[in-house]
Design a protein around this motif. Structure first.
Motif, PDB file in Angstrom:
ATOM      1  N   HIS A  77       0.455  -0.892   0.256  1.00  0.00           N
ATOM      2  CA  HIS A  77       0.149  -0.171   0.063  1.00  0.00           C
ATOM      3  C   HIS A  77       0.641   1.259  -0.191  1.00  0.00           C
ATOM      4  N   ILE A  78       0.216   2.241   0.030  1.00  0.00           N
ATOM      5  CA  ILE A  78       1.265   3.616  -0.384  1.00  0.00           C
ATOM      6  C   ILE A  78       2.016   4.111   1.405  1.00  0.00           C
ATOM      7  N   GLY A  79       2.291   4.240   1.223  1.00  0.00           N
ATOM      8  CA  GLY A  79       2.538   4.455   2.826  1.00  0.00           C
ATOM      9  C   GLY A  79       3.532   3.332   3.164  1.00  0.00           C
ATOM     10  N   MET A  80       3.654   2.384   3.061  1.00  0.00           N
ATOM     11  CA  MET A  80       4.729   1.524   3.302  1.00  0.00           C
ATOM     12  C   MET A  80       5.669   1.231   3.130  1.00  0.00           C
ATOM     13  N   SER A  81       6.710   1.155   4.111  1.00  0.00           N
ATOM     14  CA  SER A  81       8.246   1.428   3.524  1.00  0.00           C
ATOM     15  C   SER A  81       8.458   0.032   2.692  1.00  0.00           C
ATOM     16  N   THR A  82       9.924   0.346   1.602  1.00  0.00           N
ATOM     17  CA  THR A  82      10.158  -1.118   1.191  1.00  0.00           C
ATOM     18  C   THR A  82      10.441  -2.186   1.610  1.00  0.00           C
ATOM     19  N   GLU A  83      11.230  -1.732   2.532  1.00  0.00           N
ATOM     20  CA  GLU A  83      12.251  -2.584   3.917  1.00  0.00           C
ATOM     21  C   GLU A  83      10.689  -3.867   4.233  1.00  0.00           C
ATOM     22  N   GLU A  84       9.297  -2.909   5.103  1.00  0.00           N
ATOM     23  CA  GLU A  84       7.994  -3.681   5.322  1.00  0.00           C
ATOM     24  C   GLU A  84       8.252  -5.081   4.067  1.00  0.00           C
ATOM     25  N   ILE A  85       7.836  -4.676   3.122  1.00  0.00           N
ATOM     26  CA  ILE A  85       7.794  -5.150   1.611  1.00  0.00           C
ATOM     27  C   ILE A  85       9.127  -6.900   2.286  1.00  0.00           C
ATOM     28  N   ASP A  86      10.403  -6.831   2.687  1.00  0.00           N
ATOM     29  CA  ASP A  86      11.159  -7.934   2.690  1.00  0.00           C
ATOM     30  C   ASP A  86      10.975  -8.468   4.173  1.00  0.00           C
ATOM     31  N   ARG A  87      10.043  -7.768   4.946  1.00  0.00           N
ATOM     32  CA  ARG A  87       9.741  -8.070   6.014  1.00  0.00           C
ATOM     33  C   ARG A  87       8.556  -9.592   5.890  1.00  0.00           C
ATOM     34  N   ILE A  88       8.114  -8.966   4.816  1.00  0.00           N
ATOM     35  CA  ILE A  88       6.577  -9.707   4.834  1.00  0.00           C
ATOM     36  C   ILE A  88       7.086 -10.831   3.795  1.00  0.00           C
ATOM     37  N   ASN A 128      13.862   4.144   4.727  1.00  0.00           N
ATOM     38  CA  ASN A 128      13.801   4.673   4.130  1.00  0.00           C
ATOM     39  C   ASN A 128      13.177   5.112   2.875  1.00  0.00           C
ATOM     40  N   GLU A 129      13.133   4.189   2.291  1.00  0.00           N
ATOM     41  CA  GLU A 129      12.257   3.994   0.546  1.00  0.00           C
ATOM     42  C   GLU A 129      10.529   3.695   1.005  1.00  0.00           C
ATOM     43  N   ILE A 130      10.046   5.047   0.861  1.00  0.00           N
ATOM     44  CA  ILE A 130       8.110   4.800   0.906  1.00  0.00           C
ATOM     45  C   ILE A 130       6.942   4.988  -0.677  1.00  0.00           C
ATOM     46  N   LEU A 131       7.148   4.081  -0.267  1.00  0.00           N
ATOM     47  CA  LEU A 131       5.925   3.964  -1.786  1.00  0.00           C
ATOM     48  C   LEU A 131       5.043   5.013  -1.700  1.00  0.00           C
ATOM     49  N   LYS A 132       5.047   5.389  -3.035  1.00  0.00           N
ATOM     50  CA  LYS A 132       4.136   7.067  -3.305  1.00  0.00           C
ATOM     51  C   LYS A 132       2.760   6.678  -3.944  1.00  0.00           C
ATOM     52  N   ASP A 133       1.850   7.577  -4.230  1.00  0.00           N
ATOM     53  CA  ASP A 133       0.945   7.363  -4.617  1.00  0.00           C
ATOM     54  C   ASP A 133       1.489   7.601  -6.349  1.00  0.00           C
ATOM     55  N   GLY A 134       1.305   6.604  -6.819  1.00  0.00           N
ATOM     56  CA  GLY A 134       1.721   7.484  -8.298  1.00  0.00           C
ATOM     57  C   GLY A 134       3.065   6.050  -9.036  1.00  0.00           C
ATOM     58  N   ASP A 135       3.310   5.647  -8.605  1.00  0.00           N
ATOM     59  CA  ASP A 135       4.612   4.473  -7.804  1.00  0.00           C
ATOM     60  C   ASP A 135       4.032   3.350  -8.842  1.00  0.00           C
ATOM     61  N   ILE A 136       5.084   2.996  -9.513  1.00  0.00           N
ATOM     62  CA  ILE A 136       5.289   1.298  -9.362  1.00  0.00           C
ATOM     63  C   ILE A 136       5.988   0.855  -9.562  1.00  0.00           C
ATOM     64  N   ILE A 137       5.851  -0.089  -9.324  1.00  0.00           N
ATOM     65  CA  ILE A 137       7.374  -1.091  -8.511  1.00  0.00           C
ATOM     66  C   ILE A 137       7.194  -2.775  -8.420  1.00  0.00           C
ATOM     67  N   ASN A 138       7.988  -3.485  -9.143  1.00  0.00           N
ATOM     68  CA  ASN A 138       8.737  -4.598  -8.980  1.00  0.00           C
ATOM     69  C   ASN A 138       9.202  -4.757  -7.736  1.00  0.00           C
ATOM     70  N   VAL A 139       7.990  -6.123  -7.900  1.00  0.00           N
ATOM     71  CA  VAL A 139       8.845  -6.815  -5.994  1.00  0.00           C
ATOM     72  C   VAL A 139       8.837  -8.525  -7.185  1.00  0.00           C
ATOM     73  N   ASP A 140      10.440  -8.838  -6.602  1.00  0.00           N
ATOM     74  CA  ASP A 140      10.550  -9.662  -7.650  1.00  0.00           C
ATOM     75  C   ASP A 140      11.547 -11.082  -6.603  1.00  0.00           C
ATOM     76  N   VAL A 141      10.333 -11.872  -6.049  1.00  0.00           N
ATOM     77  CA  VAL A 141      10.061 -13.282  -4.863  1.00  0.00           C
ATOM     78  C   VAL A 141      11.155 -14.133  -6.045  1.00  0.00           C
ATOM     79  N   SER A 142      12.278 -14.867  -4.923  1.00  0.00           N
ATOM     80  CA  SER A 142      13.295 -15.978  -5.694  1.00  0.00           C
ATOM     81  C   SER A 142      13.263 -17.252  -3.686  1.00  0.00           C
ATOM     82  N   THR A 143      12.724 -18.318  -3.984  1.00  0.00           N
ATOM     83  CA  THR A 143      12.417 -19.032  -3.307  1.00  0.00           C
ATOM     84  C   THR A 143      13.680 -20.202  -3.465  1.00  0.00           C
TER      85      THR A 143
END
Length: 294
Positions: A77-88, A128-143
């Motif tokens: 969601h907008i307002g979350m950091s990419t570090e939070e994505i990493d924790r998920i 410190n990298e926060i998702l903003k309105d209008g961003d596009i982001i690629n999340v690349d997961v490897s397992t």
């Protein structure tokens, strides 16, 4: 690439581990590959061709991989950091019995790659990298699961994305779908890659040349390298059992890129134009391919 370095006799156990005699298992398959090799095609070695047991192991890894991306899709969601994505990614992967493949891979410090806007790939999560309105982001997961590797990525559009940026994201996904449609046994990776490239060109985009898809399954990155700016009839022959990623990196502007000198990982577009990427992992079958991750 030489197909095999040693001769297997007809009554020897087959190299695939089935327990059957070679003549009753992969002998005719190998002879067909050798026919292509004699015609000058680049052909896969036995190491590249996955056995049914190995493919099943990759599927089990992929179950976690897909579940992780589903969890990210639910929480991003907008307002979350990419570090939070990493924790998920880390928490979901480990709870399901897997290991995040990027973590400590050749020194990479995080469990996932998060690449925003003009970042082509290998973005490093940061509090410190926060998702903003209008961003596009690629999340690349490897397992990794029980020694088997799976790999996929998705694009996410945050809020009010510029329609032209949204089109880039959509066309890049179409490129992947065209790639899937053109994975056909006994044709070449160049045939498939050329179709992907043409679709991007038809929409006025460019495709990154230096970075592409790769074999994946027993290791994180295996042969072959999979180009998406290739020429029909070139690159490696696709045969049943090959497992690789389809992941074109499509840029709105130039295809020229550069690497972050400070972290040695993150790749940016040279002109600061946006870039998009979707990634799936496929196994070549007798009549097309099985999509392992999406």
């Amino acid at each position: 690439m030489q197909f095999t370095n040693h001769k297997i006799e007809r009554n020897d156990p087959c190299w695939c581990g089935s327990g059957r005699k070679y003549k009753q298992c992969h002998m005719h398959f190998d002879e067909k590959i050798k026919q292509f090799e004699r015609k000058g095609f680049i052909v896969p070695s036995h190491k590249i061709i996955k056995t049914p047991e190995q493919i099943q192991g990759i599927r089990e890894s992929a179950k976690i991989n897909i579940a992780v991306l589903d969890e990210v899709a639910d929480k991003i969601h907008i307002g979350m950091s990419t570090e939070e994505i990493d924790r998920i990614v880390y928490d979901t992967t480990t709870k399901m019995g897997g290991i995040p493949a990027p973590l400590n891979y050749e020194g990479f410090p995080k469990s996932v790659c998060t690449s925003i806007n003009s970042v082509v790939c290998h973005g490093i999560p940061d509090e410190n990298e926060i998702l903003k309105d209008g961003d596009i982001i690629n999340v690349d997961v490897s397992t990794i699961k029980d020694g088997y590797f799976s790999d996929s990525s998705r694009m996410f559009c945050m809020g009010n994305v510029d329609p032209e940026w949204k089109k880039l994201v959509d066309v890049t996904k179409e490129c992947v779908e065209i790639g899937i449609e053109n994975v056909k046994p006994w044709t070449t990776l160049g045939d498939m890659g050329a179709k992907v490239h043409q679709h991007a060109l038809d929409h006025g985009y460019s495709v990154v040349r230096e970075i592409g898809g790769h074999g994946c399954g027993l290791e994180f990155h295996e042969d072959p390298f999979v180009s998406y700016v290739s020429v029909p009839g070139t690159e490696m022959l696709m045969v049943p059992g090959m497992c690789f990623t389809i992941e074109p990196m499509v840029n709105m502007g130039t295809n020229r890129i550069y690497e972050d000198e400070d972290n040695g990982w993150t790749i940016y577009t040279m002109d600061d134009a946006p870039s998009a990427q979707w990634e799936v992992q496929v196994v070549v079958t007798e009549d097309g391919c099985e999509v392992i991750t999406y």
